[in-house]
Design a protein around this motif. Sequence first.
Motif, PDB file in Angstrom:
ATOM      1  N   ILE A  22       0.844  -1.192   0.000  1.00 14.77           N
ATOM      2  CA  ILE A  22       0.000   0.000   0.000  1.00 14.77           C
ATOM      3  C   ILE A  22       0.879   1.242   0.000  1.00 14.77           C
ATOM      4  O   ILE A  22       1.868   1.318   0.743  1.00 14.77           O
ATOM      5  CB  ILE A  22      -0.905   0.007   1.252  1.00 14.77           C
ATOM      6  N   VAL A  23       0.516   2.224  -0.826  1.00 20.22           N
ATOM      7  CA  VAL A  23       1.139   3.539  -0.787  1.00 20.22           C
ATOM      8  C   VAL A  23       0.243   4.454   0.045  1.00 20.22           C
ATOM      9  O   VAL A  23      -0.936   4.644  -0.279  1.00 20.22           O
ATOM     10  CB  VAL A  23       1.323   4.126  -2.198  1.00 20.22           C
ATOM     11  N   ASP A  24       0.770   4.997   1.117  1.00 22.46           N
ATOM     12  CA  ASP A  24       0.023   5.921   1.963  1.00 22.46           C
ATOM     13  C   ASP A  24      -0.128   7.253   1.228  1.00 22.46           C
ATOM     14  O   ASP A  24       0.860   7.882   0.836  1.00 22.46           O
ATOM     15  CB  ASP A  24       0.770   6.119   3.284  1.00 22.46           C
ATOM     16  N   LEU A  25      -1.380   7.692   1.037  1.00 18.58           N
ATOM     17  CA  LEU A  25      -1.653   8.941   0.340  1.00 18.58           C
ATOM     18  C   LEU A  25      -2.107  10.052   1.282  1.00 18.58           C
ATOM     19  O   LEU A  25      -2.384  11.164   0.832  1.00 18.58           O
ATOM     20  CB  LEU A  25      -2.730   8.720  -0.722  1.00 18.58           C
ATOM     21  N   THR A  26      -2.154   9.765   2.570  1.00 20.02           N
ATOM     22  CA  THR A  26      -2.678  10.724   3.540  1.00 20.02           C
ATOM     23  C   THR A  26      -1.821  11.990   3.558  1.00 20.02           C
ATOM     24  O   THR A  26      -0.642  11.951   3.922  1.00 20.02           O
ATOM     25  CB  THR A  26      -2.711  10.104   4.946  1.00 20.02           C
ATOM     26  N   GLY A  27      -2.400  13.106   3.111  1.00 23.65           N
ATOM     27  CA  GLY A  27      -1.686  14.372   3.087  1.00 23.65           C
ATOM     28  C   GLY A  27      -0.589  14.477   2.049  1.00 23.65           C
ATOM     29  O   GLY A  27       0.144  15.476   2.015  1.00 23.65           O
ATOM     30  N   LYS A  28      -0.473  13.498   1.171  1.00 20.96           N
ATOM     31  CA  LYS A  28       0.630  13.483   0.199  1.00 20.96           C
ATOM     32  C   LYS A  28       0.278  14.216  -1.092  1.00 20.96           C
ATOM     33  O   LYS A  28       1.151  14.824  -1.717  1.00 20.96           O
ATOM     34  CB  LYS A  28       1.021  12.035  -0.117  1.00 20.96           C
ATOM     35  N   ILE A  29      -0.971  14.137  -1.525  1.00 16.91           N
ATOM     36  CA  ILE A  29      -1.373  14.815  -2.759  1.00 16.91           C
ATOM     37  C   ILE A  29      -1.563  16.307  -2.489  1.00 16.91           C
ATOM     38  O   ILE A  29      -1.212  17.153  -3.318  1.00 16.91           O
ATOM     39  CB  ILE A  29      -2.662  14.191  -3.331  1.00 16.91           C
ATOM     40  N   ALA A  30      -2.114  16.617  -1.340  1.00 17.39           N
ATOM     41  CA  ALA A  30      -2.219  17.983  -0.828  1.00 17.39           C
ATOM     42  C   ALA A  30      -2.330  17.850   0.685  1.00 17.39           C
ATOM     43  O   ALA A  30      -2.923  16.897   1.179  1.00 17.39           O
ATOM     44  CB  ALA A  30      -3.439  18.709  -1.405  1.00 17.39           C
ATOM     45  N   PRO A  31      -1.776  18.788   1.435  1.00 17.44           N
ATOM     46  CA  PRO A  31      -1.748  18.629   2.895  1.00 17.44           C
ATOM     47  C   PRO A  31      -3.119  18.439   3.523  1.00 17.44           C
ATOM     48  O   PRO A  31      -3.258  17.718   4.517  1.00 17.44           O
ATOM     49  CB  PRO A  31      -1.098  19.938   3.371  1.00 17.44           C
ATOM     50  N   GLU A  32      -4.136  19.088   2.946  1.00 13.70           N
ATOM     51  CA  GLU A  32      -5.478  19.005   3.529  1.00 13.70           C
ATOM     52  C   GLU A  32      -6.253  17.774   3.076  1.00 13.70           C
ATOM     53  O   GLU A  32      -7.359  17.518   3.557  1.00 13.70           O
ATOM     54  CB  GLU A  32      -6.281  20.265   3.193  1.00 13.70           C
ATOM     55  N   VAL A  33      -5.697  17.005   2.161  1.00 15.37           N
ATOM     56  CA  VAL A  33      -6.404  15.835   1.617  1.00 15.37           C
ATOM     57  C   VAL A  33      -5.994  14.609   2.427  1.00 15.37           C
ATOM     58  O   VAL A  33      -4.949  14.002   2.179  1.00 15.37           O
ATOM     59  CB  VAL A  33      -6.107  15.650   0.114  1.00 15.37           C
ATOM     60  N   THR A  34      -6.835  14.275   3.395  1.00 13.41           N
ATOM     61  CA  THR A  34      -6.524  13.167   4.299  1.00 13.41           C
ATOM     62  C   THR A  34      -7.524  12.027   4.209  1.00 13.41           C
ATOM     63  O   THR A  34      -7.452  11.082   4.993  1.00 13.41           O
ATOM     64  CB  THR A  34      -6.457  13.674   5.751  1.00 13.41           C
ATOM     65  N   ASP A  35      -8.455  12.103   3.261  1.00 18.38           N
ATOM     66  CA  ASP A  35      -9.383  10.992   3.036  1.00 18.38           C
ATOM     67  C   ASP A  35      -9.848  11.005   1.586  1.00 18.38           C
ATOM     68  O   ASP A  35      -9.601  11.966   0.840  1.00 18.38           O
ATOM     69  CB  ASP A  35     -10.562  11.014   4.017  1.00 18.38           C
ATOM     70  N   ILE A  36     -10.516   9.929   1.190  1.00 12.00           N
ATOM     71  CA  ILE A  36     -10.918   9.779  -0.211  1.00 12.00           C
ATOM     72  C   ILE A  36     -11.943  10.836  -0.604  1.00 12.00           C
ATOM     73  O   ILE A  36     -11.906  11.370  -1.720  1.00 12.00           O
ATOM     74  CB  ILE A  36     -11.455   8.361  -0.473  1.00 12.00           C
ATOM     75  N   ARG A  37     -12.866  11.151   0.294  1.00 14.32           N
ATOM     76  CA  ARG A  37     -13.859  12.162  -0.060  1.00 14.32           C
ATOM     77  C   ARG A  37     -13.203  13.501  -0.381  1.00 14.32           C
ATOM     78  O   ARG A  37     -13.562  14.165  -1.367  1.00 14.32           O
ATOM     79  CB  ARG A  37     -14.873  12.333   1.070  1.00 14.32           C
ATOM     80  N   ALA A  38     -12.221  13.893   0.423  1.00 14.81           N
ATOM     81  CA  ALA A  38     -11.516  15.151   0.155  1.00 14.81           C
ATOM     82  C   ALA A  38     -10.777  15.097  -1.179  1.00 14.81           C
ATOM     83  O   ALA A  38     -10.723  16.088  -1.916  1.00 14.81           O
ATOM     84  CB  ALA A  38     -10.543  15.458   1.285  1.00 14.81           C
TER      85      ALA A  38
END
Length: 285
Positions: A22-38
């Motif tokens: 698994i690649v952790d994406l939490t806050g990686k695409i944008a700092p405020e993006v911490t879940d799939i809905r965001a």
Amino acid sequence: MKLISFTRAGKPGFGAVVDGGIVDLTGKIAPEVTDIRALLERDLMAETAAFLSGRKPGLGWADIQLLPVLPNPNKILCIGLNYLKHKQETGRPDVEHPTVFTRFADTQIAHGQPLVKPAISERFDYEGELAIIIGKPARNVPEAEALDHLAGYSIYNDGSVRDWQRHTIQFTPGKNFPGTGAFGPYLVTTDEIGDYRDLGIETRLNGEVMQKAALSDLLFPLETLVAYCSTFTPLSPGDVIVTGTPGGVGDKRNPPVYMFPGDVVEVEIDNLGVLRNPIVAEQAP
């Protein structure tokens, strides 16, 4: 992409399933993006695919505990009586419009977690279903454009407490006991699937096939469901439509077959994986 929601060290997050983990994406695409809905609300799926290109996994399955694919949707709209065999086994008449009811987000569990048989009922039934996840805002969408508003697909087991479902003509009480809606394991993006009508769905209880159908058998296809629902309510990124269950539900078998503690139920949809959940008894408060 295959996206999952999870907790790690007690903190919620999300990631992508890749070869080897698994690649952790939490806050990686944008700092405020911490879940799939965001991620969907900010329309960052293309950026996510680019971020994942060639990236190695940093997490293993033992490092996380899965959550429902969308733990926090604004809406979960469920469709009833959407396969001919199921409509026939219930004795319901033909209808001109989809039958729509709601499920609450706090009733959901993840792949691998136990479905909870309520203490108040002995009629806890399975319902294997395809779930679709909205990726773009949809309001008064024509059917020809409906699929363009989807982010992806997943699997749902809309566990139903049949006696409570039938207290009135409204289904809601029997569809919202805690721990009765299983959702997972992944959100598989639409580009991974092709024509959804080519997919098959199968529900197994303790290894025995109970439901088996093709998604092409839907009485109201996905295009119609999105268009219809977007007419009476705005659909937002991360909203979920659970599209109906095939014939073969336990309540309509002779004799009826219900789920009890110690049972294991699996829902499999081609290319989407297997949603597997044991059954446990509700604990006394």
